[in-house]
Scaffold this active site. Sequence first.
Site, PDB file in Angstrom:
ATOM      1  N   ASP A  22      89.638  64.967  67.546  1.00 39.82           N
ATOM      2  CA  ASP A  22      88.997  64.544  68.791  1.00 39.82           C
ATOM      3  C   ASP A  22      89.311  65.412  70.012  1.00 39.82           C
ATOM      4  O   ASP A  22      88.778  65.170  71.096  1.00 39.82           O
ATOM      5  CB  ASP A  22      89.348  63.083  69.090  1.00 39.82           C
ATOM      6  CG  ASP A  22      90.854  62.860  69.174  1.00 39.82           C
ATOM      7  OD1 ASP A  22      91.612  63.861  69.209  1.00 39.82           O
ATOM      8  OD2 ASP A  22      91.278  61.693  69.195  1.00 39.82           O
ATOM      9  N   ARG A  74     100.201  73.353  80.333  1.00 39.38           N
ATOM     10  CA  ARG A  74     101.302  74.248  79.990  1.00 39.38           C
ATOM     11  C   ARG A  74     100.966  75.672  80.395  1.00 39.38           C
ATOM     12  O   ARG A  74      99.803  76.013  80.627  1.00 39.38           O
ATOM     13  CB  ARG A  74     101.705  74.111  78.525  1.00 39.38           C
ATOM     14  CG  ARG A  74     100.593  74.285  77.539  1.00 39.38           C
ATOM     15  CD  ARG A  74     101.100  74.059  76.113  1.00 39.38           C
ATOM     16  NE  ARG A  74     100.115  74.470  75.148  1.00 39.38           N
ATOM     17  CZ  ARG A  74     100.278  74.448  73.850  1.00 39.38           C
ATOM     18  NH1 ARG A  74     101.420  74.030  73.340  1.00 39.38           N
ATOM     19  NH2 ARG A  74      99.327  74.855  73.027  1.00 39.38           N
ATOM     20  N   ASP A 102     100.115  79.855  62.875  1.00 36.57           N
ATOM     21  CA  ASP A 102      99.343  79.593  64.096  1.00 36.57           C
ATOM     22  C   ASP A 102     100.231  79.021  65.195  1.00 36.57           C
ATOM     23  O   ASP A 102      99.788  78.891  66.336  1.00 36.57           O
ATOM     24  CB  ASP A 102      98.172  78.649  63.808  1.00 36.57           C
ATOM     25  CG  ASP A 102      98.608  77.373  63.105  1.00 36.57           C
ATOM     26  OD1 ASP A 102      99.186  77.487  62.012  1.00 36.57           O
ATOM     27  OD2 ASP A 102      98.393  76.280  63.645  1.00 36.57           O
ATOM     28  N   ASN A 103     101.458  78.681  64.844  1.00 33.26           N
ATOM     29  CA  ASN A 103     102.384  78.164  65.856  1.00 33.26           C
ATOM     30  C   ASN A 103     103.476  79.176  66.190  1.00 33.26           C
ATOM     31  O   ASN A 103     104.540  78.809  66.694  1.00 33.26           O
ATOM     32  CB  ASN A 103     103.013  76.856  65.370  1.00 33.26           C
ATOM     33  CG  ASN A 103     102.009  75.711  65.338  1.00 33.26           C
ATOM     34  OD1 ASN A 103     100.997  75.747  66.040  1.00 33.26           O
ATOM     35  ND2 ASN A 103     102.271  74.712  64.524  1.00 33.26           N
ATOM     36  N   ASP A 143     104.034  75.086  70.859  1.00 31.73           N
ATOM     37  CA  ASP A 143     103.496  73.924  70.148  1.00 31.73           C
ATOM     38  C   ASP A 143     104.588  72.950  69.730  1.00 31.73           C
ATOM     39  O   ASP A 143     105.055  72.946  68.587  1.00 31.73           O
ATOM     40  CB  ASP A 143     102.639  74.347  68.946  1.00 31.73           C
ATOM     41  CG  ASP A 143     101.245  74.754  69.392  1.00 31.73           C
ATOM     42  OD1 ASP A 143     101.022  74.883  70.616  1.00 31.73           O
ATOM     43  OD2 ASP A 143     100.362  74.937  68.533  1.00 31.73           O
TER      44      ASP A 143
HETATM   45  P1  AMP Z   1      99.214  72.083  64.873  1.00 30.24           P
HETATM   46  O1  AMP Z   1      99.732  72.651  63.596  1.00 30.24           O
HETATM   47  O2  AMP Z   1      99.515  70.642  65.097  1.00 30.24           O
HETATM   48  O3  AMP Z   1      99.617  72.915  66.033  1.00 30.24           O
HETATM   49  O4  AMP Z   1      97.613  72.112  64.826  1.00 30.24           O
HETATM   50  C1  AMP Z   1      96.846  72.796  63.893  1.00 30.24           C
HETATM   51  C2  AMP Z   1      95.446  72.910  64.361  1.00 30.24           C
HETATM   52  O5  AMP Z   1      94.867  71.623  64.556  1.00 30.24           O
HETATM   53  C3  AMP Z   1      95.249  73.648  65.670  1.00 30.24           C
HETATM   54  O6  AMP Z   1      94.098  74.415  65.531  1.00 30.24           O
HETATM   55  C4  AMP Z   1      95.073  72.538  66.663  1.00 30.24           C
HETATM   56  O7  AMP Z   1      94.334  72.955  67.785  1.00 30.24           O
HETATM   57  C5  AMP Z   1      94.323  71.505  65.847  1.00 30.24           C
HETATM   58  N1  AMP Z   1      94.496  70.133  66.333  1.00 30.24           N
HETATM   59  C6  AMP Z   1      95.613  69.374  66.276  1.00 30.24           C
HETATM   60  N2  AMP Z   1      95.382  68.160  66.819  1.00 30.24           N
HETATM   61  C7  AMP Z   1      94.088  68.128  67.220  1.00 30.24           C
HETATM   62  C8  AMP Z   1      93.246  67.171  67.855  1.00 30.24           C
HETATM   63  N3  AMP Z   1      93.671  65.953  68.173  1.00 30.24           N
HETATM   64  N4  AMP Z   1      91.979  67.536  68.131  1.00 30.24           N
HETATM   65  C9  AMP Z   1      91.511  68.756  67.809  1.00 30.24           C
HETATM   66  N5  AMP Z   1      92.245  69.683  67.207  1.00 30.24           N
HETATM   67  C10 AMP Z   1      93.523  69.406  66.905  1.00 30.24           C
HETATM   68 MG    MG Z   2      99.513  74.423  66.871  1.00 27.36          MG
END
Ligand code: AMP
Ligand code: MG
Length: 513
Positions: A133, A191, A268-269, A278
């Site tokens: 979302d 941020r 990606d982090n 992140d």
């Molecule tokens: P993360 O490993 O949690 O940093 O996220 C992995 C991917 O999921 C990244 O591309 C984030 O932008 C995406 N993401 C995580 N939570 C959401 C969210 N609520 N809505 C859209 N994209 C999300």
């Molecule tokens: Mg991330």
Amino acid sequence: MKLNIQNTFTNQLPADENHENFTRQVNNACFSYVSPSPTKSPKLLHVNPELAKTIGFTEENLGSKEFLNLVTGNSLHPNTKPYAMCYGGHQFGNWAGQLGDGRAINLFQVKTDQSYTLQLKGAGKTPYSRTADGLAVLRSSIREYLCAEAMHHLGIPTTRSLSLSLTGDQVLRDVFYNGNTAYEPGAVVCRVSQSFIRFGNFQIFAARNDKANLAGLMNYTIRHYFPNLQENDKDSYAKLFQEIVNATVTMIVHWQRVGFVHGVMNTDNMSILGQTIDYGPYGWLDNYDPDWTPNTTDSQNRRYRYGQQPNIGLWNLYQLANTFYTLTEDAAPLEEALNSYRNQFETQHLKMMCAKIGIQKPNKQDAILIQALETNLKRVDTDMTIFYRLLAKARNIIDCIDAFYIPESLEGEVLTEWQAWFEQYQERLLQEGLSSNERIAHMNAVNPKYILRNYMAQLAIDAAEEGNYQLIDELYSLLKKPYDEQPEYQKWFAKRPDWAKNKAGCSMLSCSS
Ligand code: AMP
Ligand code: MG
């Protein structure tokens, strides 16, 4: 508001030609223009006045409706066009394809003493939102807001937090992915970083064999962050890789020093500047346990456990090296950089661990002393942070008794082993020839007294969900001086309370945020 806007990322790199927000694969572009979603009734909960000033906001700005609307995505700064970045990544060891800023929206770049990008996290859908979302909830936003600043004040490279706001909207989440969905207050963190470029921003182009954009992004990175290197030059690309290796080592040695567990070290982090980025299901070691991870999503394999972070840093760099190779086509310098990781890590880690125990001039045998220390710390539950703080003034293990979760466990073999270690340690300190006071000062400068323990963040979250934001401010102030005694905050120099041992949010966190 007068800010020195300088949008180099959007001005110098190719944009997605489609300017709509719908979810899609984005090719041949570094980013997509997006619009933050308006929110119902934005409310500023906390702002970082020092950082705001550095960026160019005046004190007057911070209290204005204009500022509130800006940092919640409800209005835009004149002549700026927000954007979401395209990146891919390896998640938990597997290539995941295009990810991108799914809920992060970059507002603009400002130039003051250096360049800063302002980014909203939780400001609505982007082309990269996939099935989610684009929003963020209050609990995870408080955790990100406080932890990034805590890390900064610990002297650890990190993205920063400018503001924390409620959106006024409710967001549906399934915290433990078990079908128990509930509405939670939505929030946005603004941020700030010199750059939000991740390993994955490079990786996505290599995965698509898009060498032109890969070179474009490398040149951009060199131009703005490594001006000592040359653009359009393969040797310089290899040197850029070496710089990323170096910065990653330094960051992870810092994490190990303070007991920080990132929790989701997907590529990606990983920031190409070696900044912690992140803040999701991260955690801090209470009792010293190298196998611990706070992330319930990773509880089976514990890929991202504390003790594994150095190896994962290297694994991630291997993935990035493959990306660089598609351009440089010369493996040798990349391999050399990768090989330097272990040596650099060993040297810096030993130096860091020695500093934690008050040894300024490490020698080879110190590695054995430190290994024995770690073995002892693992024997029975011992609070890492409290232990090192007490160690500064300790003459024997009894002086560290307050670090033990069960003080009675300091007996029998545990006690004997500790006593033996202390004997060796005291002898080693004699060789250093420092006065106790000098040594204590050195140790207290690398061993924080206050960290953002998981239960502390959870207390601030519980209060905030009841409408009380005072604890956010108290922790924010406390964590500005993590190495100082701050006797007025002594209650936070305490072991994790029993109630927090197995409580959700304290010992266990999911990626749901
Ligand atoms: P993360 O490993 O949690 O940093 O996220 C992995 C991917 O999921 C990244 O591309 C984030 O932008 C995406 N993401 C995580 N939570 C959401 C969210 N609520 N809505 C859209 N994209 C999300
Ligand atoms: Mg991330």
